[in-house]
Structures are given as structure tokens and as C-alpha cells.
Write a protein that holds these residues in place. Structure first.
Motif, mmCIF file in Angstrom:
data_model
loop_
_atom_site.group_PDB
_atom_site.id
_atom_site.type_symbol
_atom_site.label_atom_id
_atom_site.label_comp_id
_atom_site.label_asym_id
_atom_site.label_seq_id
_atom_site.Cartn_x
_atom_site.Cartn_y
_atom_site.Cartn_z
ATOM 1 N N ASN A 188 -6.434 -20.483 19.514
ATOM 2 C CA ASN A 188 -6.824 -21.315 20.651
ATOM 3 C C ASN A 188 -5.744 -22.283 21.091
ATOM 4 O O ASN A 188 -5.945 -23.063 21.994
ATOM 5 C CB ASN A 188 -8.071 -22.132 20.300
ATOM 6 N N HIS A 189 -4.643 -22.260 20.360
ATOM 7 C CA HIS A 189 -3.587 -23.226 20.669
ATOM 8 C C HIS A 189 -2.279 -22.504 20.977
ATOM 9 O O HIS A 189 -2.024 -21.421 20.459
ATOM 10 C CB HIS A 189 -3.354 -24.155 19.469
ATOM 11 N N GLY A 238 11.560 -32.723 20.784
ATOM 12 C CA GLY A 238 10.866 -31.762 21.651
ATOM 13 C C GLY A 238 9.761 -31.044 20.889
ATOM 14 O O GLY A 238 8.641 -30.891 21.380
ATOM 15 N N ALA A 239 10.070 -30.621 19.673
ATOM 16 C CA ALA A 239 9.075 -29.893 18.877
ATOM 17 C C ALA A 239 7.921 -30.814 18.489
ATOM 18 O O ALA A 239 6.766 -30.389 18.434
ATOM 19 C CB ALA A 239 9.734 -29.303 17.634
ATOM 20 N N TYR A 240 8.244 -32.064 18.240
ATOM 21 C CA TYR A 240 7.200 -33.019 17.858
ATOM 22 C C TYR A 240 6.180 -33.182 18.981
ATOM 23 O O TYR A 240 4.971 -33.058 18.779
ATOM 24 C CB TYR A 240 7.839 -34.370 17.512
ATOM 25 N N ILE A 241 6.711 -33.433 20.195
ATOM 26 C CA ILE A 241 5.819 -33.583 21.357
ATOM 27 C C ILE A 241 5.059 -32.278 21.613
ATOM 28 O O ILE A 241 3.863 -32.284 21.902
ATOM 29 C CB ILE A 241 6.642 -33.946 22.629
ATOM 30 N N ALA A 242 5.757 -31.165 21.485
ATOM 31 C CA ALA A 242 5.114 -29.862 21.719
ATOM 32 C C ALA A 242 3.959 -29.659 20.743
ATOM 33 O O ALA A 242 2.893 -29.169 21.128
ATOM 34 C CB ALA A 242 6.138 -28.737 21.582
ATOM 35 N N ALA A 243 4.172 -30.048 19.486
ATOM 36 C CA ALA A 243 3.122 -29.875 18.479
ATOM 37 C C ALA A 243 1.910 -30.745 18.809
ATOM 38 O O ALA A 243 0.762 -30.302 18.692
ATOM 39 C CB ALA A 243 3.671 -30.220 17.090
ATOM 40 N N VAL A 244 2.174 -31.981 19.244
ATOM 41 C CA VAL A 244 1.078 -32.878 19.600
ATOM 42 C C VAL A 244 0.288 -32.285 20.776
ATOM 43 O O VAL A 244 -0.944 -32.179 20.725
ATOM 44 C CB VAL A 244 1.613 -34.283 19.972
ATOM 45 N N GLN A 276 2.158 -31.810 9.630
ATOM 46 C CA GLN A 276 1.445 -33.070 9.362
ATOM 47 C C GLN A 276 0.710 -33.567 10.601
ATOM 48 O O GLN A 276 -0.404 -34.052 10.502
ATOM 49 C CB GLN A 276 2.462 -34.136 8.946
ATOM 50 N N VAL A 277 1.390 -33.448 11.790
ATOM 51 C CA VAL A 277 0.748 -33.968 12.997
ATOM 52 C C VAL A 277 -0.162 -32.956 13.672
ATOM 53 O O VAL A 277 -1.064 -33.346 14.394
ATOM 54 C CB VAL A 277 1.772 -34.444 14.064
ATOM 55 N N ALA A 278 0.098 -31.686 13.443
ATOM 56 C CA ALA A 278 -0.688 -30.666 14.145
ATOM 57 C C ALA A 278 -1.010 -29.495 13.217
ATOM 58 O O ALA A 278 -0.480 -28.403 13.353
ATOM 59 C CB ALA A 278 0.076 -30.172 15.370
ATOM 60 N N PRO A 279 -1.929 -29.742 12.267
ATOM 61 C CA PRO A 279 -2.242 -28.691 11.277
ATOM 62 C C PRO A 279 -2.895 -27.460 11.893
ATOM 63 O O PRO A 279 -2.886 -26.393 11.281
ATOM 64 C CB PRO A 279 -3.196 -29.399 10.298
ATOM 65 N N ASN A 280 -3.428 -27.597 13.108
ATOM 66 C CA ASN A 280 -4.130 -26.464 13.723
ATOM 67 C C ASN A 280 -3.235 -25.601 14.608
ATOM 68 O O ASN A 280 -3.680 -24.656 15.215
ATOM 69 C CB ASN A 280 -5.328 -26.982 14.542
ATOM 70 N N VAL A 281 -1.938 -25.950 14.690
ATOM 71 C CA VAL A 281 -1.009 -25.211 15.559
ATOM 72 C C VAL A 281 -0.199 -24.208 14.730
ATOM 73 O O VAL A 281 0.292 -24.557 13.648
ATOM 74 C CB VAL A 281 -0.053 -26.188 16.281
ATOM 75 N N GLY A 282 -0.089 -22.983 15.233
ATOM 76 C CA GLY A 282 0.721 -21.971 14.547
ATOM 77 C C GLY A 282 2.212 -22.296 14.728
ATOM 78 O O GLY A 282 2.679 -22.412 15.851
ATOM 79 N N ILE A 283 2.936 -22.451 13.625
ATOM 80 C CA ILE A 283 4.356 -22.806 13.713
ATOM 81 C C ILE A 283 5.155 -21.870 12.816
ATOM 82 O O ILE A 283 4.818 -21.682 11.643
ATOM 83 C CB ILE A 283 4.596 -24.263 13.252
#
Lengths: 130, 204
Positions: free
Chosen positions: A2-3, A98-104, A25-32
Motif C-alpha cells: 500500500n506504500h 532525500g531518502a529520509y523525506i521520501a520514507a516519511v 526506524q521512521v517508516a517501518p511500513n515502507v518497503g526499502i
């Protein structure tokens, strides 16, 4: 998924892996997925990036962030080789911020174009107020 | 004159020999204005490519050249992996399904390789890159309409020398600005070896 998902491309395996940990840590629900280094050495590798894209590819979209020079060449080549992945964007943004903001943004369920815009806007970010 | 699978294999072999001989020289060029790994990268990549193709039998040029491309993409770090990988991938597409190619088909393949290099590296002539060798050489062959490989290799050498006078606009060397003037571009030097190897195969 969903993300929107993220692929982190760096010349250094440790930078890509370390950044992935930071973002989880900031976005545990995002596939990285991290795609750092070239066969254990400093560099980037299109096949490794292609695998990373395929491992987290989401219908909602995937954003690829990269660090320097040839990382972009290999990211573009990886995208061509992956073929038919319409919803992948390479973001023109500094890797860490950039990745930090993208993850949020991705964690909030934002659509692909908004995630890309948000991380590209980081180029204008002031880190120390004068 | 037609060039088939055996000649293409000989071309890759010949390139590998030249890169092994010249790896120190290419690396020195790259130490002056880049990150100093070009010679080692090319030598390693082409050794791997030769290892891969020498043990296989190929029915067509496309499959052979694609194997070379994928090996370079997988093994060569820096910009040279995706760039040379793209060049061979484009050639493999033009020569797919052909046991041998005539002069026009090979010139077309080199033309597609050049187009692929320009798209991948977003470089134009005059920016002190491999394009400063590739574009004039391919245009020369296209104008003549014949595979004049020896003249092409001579032109490549001349164009490589001329990169000395240029200021780098692409890649790591661009950070040096005017200080890049006076040095031969390493990518133009490895491209020159590619055309020298091609001439050796065509002439034999």
C-alpha cells in the motif's frame, strides 16, 4: 503493498545498508531495498540495482535515490533492464535527506509523484538558519 | 567483407589483450583526472568477458555481444561498466539472429552503440569523453559506407590525442574544470583501443 517503496543506491554498501536502517526506524511500513557497492567493492552495479527494484517493486510506485555520478548511469540501465516497470522514478535529490523525506511521505501513504516531489524539494532545504 | 561470430570473438580477445597490456597506462591517465581505476576496470571486465565467451558456442552475433555486455555491466565498476555495457548491448540488438554481419550492418551496429552511449552518458562531442572518439569515427564510417577499419583506428588515435586540449564537462574529471586540460581522457583512450582491436581483426 500500500506504500511507495524505496531503493537506495550508493557507491558504498555500508552507506546504503546504514541508510536503510535509519529509514526503517521512521517508516517501518515502507518497503526499502539497499543496492550499495559493486561485488563487495566501492562502486555501483546495474544488476544489483535491478534486483533491488524487483524486490520492493510496488504497484503504488518505487522511488530510486542515488549518491554520485555513475550511480545514475547504473540506475537508469537497471530500470531499462527491469523492463515494464512503469511506476519507478529516479529522484534528483541528495541521498540521505532525500531518502529520509521520501520514507516519511511514503509511510504516510502518499502517491508516487508526491513522494518524488517531496524528496526533490530537499535540494532547497536550509539546514542551518543564518 | 562479412564479419561473423569467430571474428567478433577475436575482436573481444584482441581488446582484452590490449587492455591487459595498457591497464597501467589507462590507470595513470585516470589517476590524473579521475578516480584512477579505469585500467584495472577494463582489464578485469574484458578478462571476464573472454572467460565467458571462450567456453560457449554461439549461433549468432547478438547472443555473443549480449553476453559481453552483461559481463561488463555485472563486473565493471564506475561509469565504464554501464557505458561499455550499453554499447555492446546496442550492437547485440542490431546483430541479433545473424551468424555474420556485412559492412553496412556492422556500421549500423556501431552507430547504435554511439547513440546508446550518448543517451546513457548524456554527453556531446567536445566534453572530453569517449564520445570525442566514437562520434567522429562512426561518422567517418557512415560517410564512407565501408568498414575502413585501419583509417578509423587512425582517426580514433588522432581524436584521442585531441581530448588533451579539451576541458572536461562530464564525470569525475569535470570537478577539475580547467585543470583537466593537458590530459588525455581515459575513456577516449580505452575507446581508441577498441577501434585498434577492431582494425586488427578486420585486417587479418
Amino acid at each position: 503493498m500500500n506504500h511507495v517503496s524505496l531503493v537506495l543506491v550508493s557507491h558504498s554498501e555500508e552507506i546504503a545498508e546504514g541508510l536503510k536502517k535509519l529509514l526503517e526506524q521512521v517508516a517501518p511500513n515502507v518497503g526499502i531495498a539497499a543496492a550499495g557497492g559493486n561485488n563487495g567493492e566501492i562502486g555501483t552495479n546495474a544488476l544489483r540495482i535491478q534486483e533491488a527494484i524487483e524486490s520492493v517493486y510496488s504497484e503504488k510506485g518505487t522511488v530510486v535515490l542515488f549518491d554520485l555520478g555513475s550511480a545514475l548511469l547504473n540506475a537508469e540501465l537497471a530500470l531499462e533492464m527491469a523492463g515494464g516497470k512503469e511506476r519507478v522514478r529516479i529522484a534528483d535529490a541528495p541521498l540521505v535527506e532525500g531518502a529520509y523525506i521520501a520514507a516519511v511521505e511514503a509511510g504516510l501513504g502518499k502517491p508516487l509523484e508526491e513522494v518524488v516531489q517531496a524528496c526533490e524539494a530537499v535540494k532547497q532545504m536550509v539546514k542551518i538558519e543564518k | 567483407m562479412n564479419l561473423g561470430v569467430e571474428q567478433a570473438k577475436a575482436w573481444i580477445d584482441q581488446m582484452n589483450e590490449l587492455f591487459q597490456q595498457q591497464k597501467q597506462y589507462l590507470t595513470e591517465l585516470d589517476q590524473a583526472i579521475g578516480d584512477g581505476d579505469h585500467g584495472w576496470n577494463m582489464a578485469r571486465g574484458f578478462q571476464e568477458a573472454v572467460d565467458k565467451i571462450s567456453s560457449n558456442r554461439y549461433e549468432d552475433l547478438g547472443t555473443l555481444l549480449k553476453d559481453v555486455a552483461m559481463t561488463l555491466i555485472a563486473k565493471v565498476g564506475g561509469a565504464s561498466g554501464p557505458l561499455y555495457g550499453t554499447a555492446f548491448l546496442k550492437m547485440s540488438q542490431v546483430l541479433a539472429g545473424k551468424q555474420e554481419g556485412n559492412e553496412q550492418e556492422w556500421i549500423a551496429a556501431l552507430g547504435e552503440a554511439l547513440a546508446g552511449l550518448k543517451a546513457r552518458g548524456k554527453a556531446q562531442v567536445g566534453e572530453k569523453t569517449m564520445i570525442d572518439v566514437w562520434e567522429p569515427v562512426v561518422m567517418f564510417l557512415q560517410e564512407k559506407g565501408q568498414l575502413l577499419a585501419r583509417e578509423a583506428a587512425q582517426l580514433a588515435q588522432q581524436k584521442m590525442e585531441e581530448t588533451k586540449t579539451l576541458e572536461a564537462k562530464k564525470g569525475r574529471a569535470a570537478y577539475l574544470g580547467k585543470r583537466s586540460i593537458g590530459h588525455i581522457d581515459p575513456g577516449s583512450a580505452s575507446s581508441c583501443l577498441l577501434f585498434i582491436a577492431f582494425a586488427k581483426v578486420v585486417e587479418s
